[in-house]
Design an enzyme around this catalytic site. Structure first.
Site, short mmCIF file in Angstrom:
data_model
loop_
_atom_site.label_atom_id
_atom_site.label_comp_id
_atom_site.label_asym_id
_atom_site.label_seq_id
_atom_site.Cartn_x
_atom_site.Cartn_y
_atom_site.Cartn_z
N ASP A 341 35.95 37.93 37.06
CA ASP A 341 35.33 38.05 38.38
C ASP A 341 34.32 36.93 38.62
O ASP A 341 33.66 36.45 37.70
CB ASP A 341 34.64 39.42 38.45
N GLU A 370 38.60 34.23 39.38
CA GLU A 370 38.41 34.39 40.82
C GLU A 370 37.51 33.27 41.33
O GLU A 370 36.34 33.18 40.98
CB GLU A 370 37.76 35.74 41.13
#
Length: 597
Positions: A341, A370
């Site tokens: 993330d 990400e």
């Protein structure tokens, strides 16, 4: 507390780690361990170093002695400004065998406590595990919103937040048991990998359901289940032919993390003291040669949110802690991949250390990061092998393709033009020269941070099918958000609680059941069957899963591309016109290679 570990291929239970008190002097306070992390380790790792964090009142004032153990050496003890922490550096040599280390804690010459620390045997072939790649299809689900298999853990005292399905931002009760009960469904749809959003403990007062404000790096949130439930889920998924990706966060934690009550050291958290400083979200400051240092620092060191303190990965003890934590979960849970993330928000030099450490232990593993940007050059900067002018290489194999994802709606809805509609898609795909490996991009139409694609496309089934054909066949690794297969809707602008709605059939009493088809409309069942057929076919196509891409300039509202591998060729035609189109096949001779339709 119980830890479960693998020993010679069987699962055994060992008692929680803790101090055995040994005749403390009358004037000494009773010594009790609060945390030992990682809770165990393995012999036979490529990196022979192990750093153990011990958290106990006053432990930093003690000395440590390792009882003789073949192949293991206590290389050093590191203390911080916080006397409640000790960091033990061990070397695990080739001669080290599974067993229990005994570490004595001394005040002067007197032993005041000891710690038994398990060393385990790795699974056979663990280092050679295969990660996910373009031959896979990934199912993204939110555990809290997928299925409630164990109502007894819906509310756990002391963890905060409320459980109420009537409140979009509250917890709804989905858990590991529910996910495990429906592995048959996931596999039958043609998915070979499942990516649950984070499962680690989120002891937060609200919005804890999404999992991105973790409060314990080594504990599955009890409202999802236990560490053992997670291990069992991954093992069962493997039996179904489905690998598991773990959603990892190294950039930040939640304000409810136990560290926030007793920080291990000065500088552990950025801006831990003083006024709140939020990131400026300016991703370009990392690669911009003209960026002001203050702006770059604000991006990297500002908090992601008031509930998400920013970790200082430049602190060497924290960096080592985070690296070991990722490796621990891969080994302990038998993972097939990591989705990382907010990748670019963490310190760039740390990210190099982290990716290389993980891939050194698991050279065939995969990590997708990400980078939530819609410009290919910003995404490509972070991929392993990128030829960046500043010489930086993060070591990250895969990235999420937000450039295509964020453009899909206008591509399929706006009027055609030189750089509009399908022309927009052509330009984005033409930028693949920027990527070191475009086949390692994760392609998707929507996810847990985007309004549902079906709604954004005006609830047009044909447009949705066009989007999913692109996701499944263009290039890279396809990812589908749970509920897309049954035409799940949301507001057309982002509304987290509603776009992350419950999957029908996951709760007792649901009127519809997407797992069985009961109560679904004909359109929903049709879409489900259509996607199942597409993904099952995809498994059989070497052209799509391994082949090269050849595409043609969009013309007359159509976009044509070919995927080819050896003797297998797939021709894809996307037609945006309201009526059937006739293609002049002479234009596609290179792609057709003499074939006729």
């Amino acid at each position: 507390m119980v830890f479960v570990y693998s020993w010679g291929g069987t699962l055994r239970r060992v008692l929680a780690l803790g101090f055995v008190l040994l005749g403390l002097a009358a004037q000494a306070a009773t010594l009790g361990v609060q945390h030992v992390e990682p809770p165990h380790w393995w012999v036979g790792m490529v990196d022979t170093r192990l750093q153990i964090m011990v958290h106990a009142p006053g432990v930093g004032a003690l000395d440590v002695r390792l009882q003789p153990y073949a192949g293991v050496r206590l290389a050093g003890v590191q203390r911080t400004r916080n006397a409640n922490f000790l960091f033990l550096d061990l070397e695990l040599g080739p001669a080290a065998q599974p067993g229990q280390l005994r570490l004595d804690f001394l005040r002067g010459a007197q032993a005041v406590g000891s710690l038994d620390y398990p060393l385990l045997l790795r699974r056979a072939g663990s280092a050679q595990r295969r990660g996910f790649d373009a031959s896979d299809a990934v199912y993204l689900l939110m555990p809290d919103r997928f299925a409630n298999g164990d109502a007894s853990n819906d509310v756990v005292p002391g963890l905060g937040d409320v459980t109420d399905r009537a409140i979009p931002g509250a917890r709804h009760g989905g858990d590991l048991a529910g996910m495990r009960q429906h592995l048959d469904y996931i596999a039958s749809m043609g998915f070979t990998m499942v990516w649950p959003t984070p499962l680690l403990e989120n002891r937060q007062p609200r919005h804890s359901y999404h999992g991105y404000a973790l409060t314990d790096f080594y504990r599955i949130d009890p409202r999802f289940g236990s560490n053992q439930d997670y291990v069992d889920f991954v093992a069962d998924a493997r039996q179904h032919g489905v690998g598991v990706l773990q959603d990892v966060v190294v950039n930040h934690i939640g304000t409810g993390h136990w560290w926030m009550q007793d920080l291990p050291d000065d500088g552990w958290i950025h801006h831990a003291q003083g006024p709140y400083v939020e990131t400026n979200n300016r991703h370009t400051t990392v690669m911009d040669p003209h960026a002001a240092p203050e702006d770059r620092e604000r991006f990297l060191q500002g908090w992601f949110d008031t509930s998400m303190p920013d970790l200082n990965q430049r602190h060497p003890l924290l960096a080592r802690y985070l690296i070991q934590n990722s490796i621990w979960w891969i080994e302990a849970a038998d993972l097939s991949g990591i989705r990382e993330d907010t990748f670019s928000y963490a310190d760039p030099q740390f990210l190099q250390q982290w990716t290389r450490a993980v891939l050194r232990e698991y050279p065939h593993f995969n990590i997708v990061g990400e980078e939530m940007q819609d410009k290919p050059h910003q995404i490509a900067y972070w991929q392993k092998g990128a030829r960046n002018r500043d010489g930086y290489d993060s070591g990250l194999p895969s990235l999420m393709d937000f450039a295509v994802a964020d453009a899909l709606a206008p591509i399929l809805t706006e009027p055609e033009g030189w750089d509009k509609g399908l022309g927009r898609l052509y330009d984005i795909v033409s930028s693949d020269y920027l990527y070191a490996d475009p086949m390692h991009l994760m392609l998707f139409a929507d996810n847990h941070d985007r309004a549902r694609i079906f709604s954004v496309l005006g609830e047009d089934v044909q447009r949705l099918q066009s989007a999913l054909i692109l996701v499944a066949t263009l290039r890279g690794i396809p990812q589908v958000f749970y509920g897309t297969e049954i035409l799940q809707t949301s507001p057309s602008v982002r509304d987290d609680g509603r776009l992350r709605a419950d999957f029908p059939g996951g709760w007792a009493g649901d009127r519809a059941n997407a797992f069985t088809g009961s109560g679904l409309s004909a359109a929903q069942r049709g879409m489900q069957d259509w996607l199942r057929h597409l993904l099952q076919w995809r498994k059989t196509s070497a052209a799509v899963t391994r082949g090269t891409l050849l595409h043609y300039v969009p013309q007359d509202g159509t976009y044509v591309y070919f995927r080819s591998h050896a003797n297998d060729t797939v021709m894809v035609v996307i037609n945006k016109r309201d009526q059937a189109s006739t293609l002049d096949l002479s234009r596609f001779q290179t792609g057709l290679q003499g074939r006729t339709l």
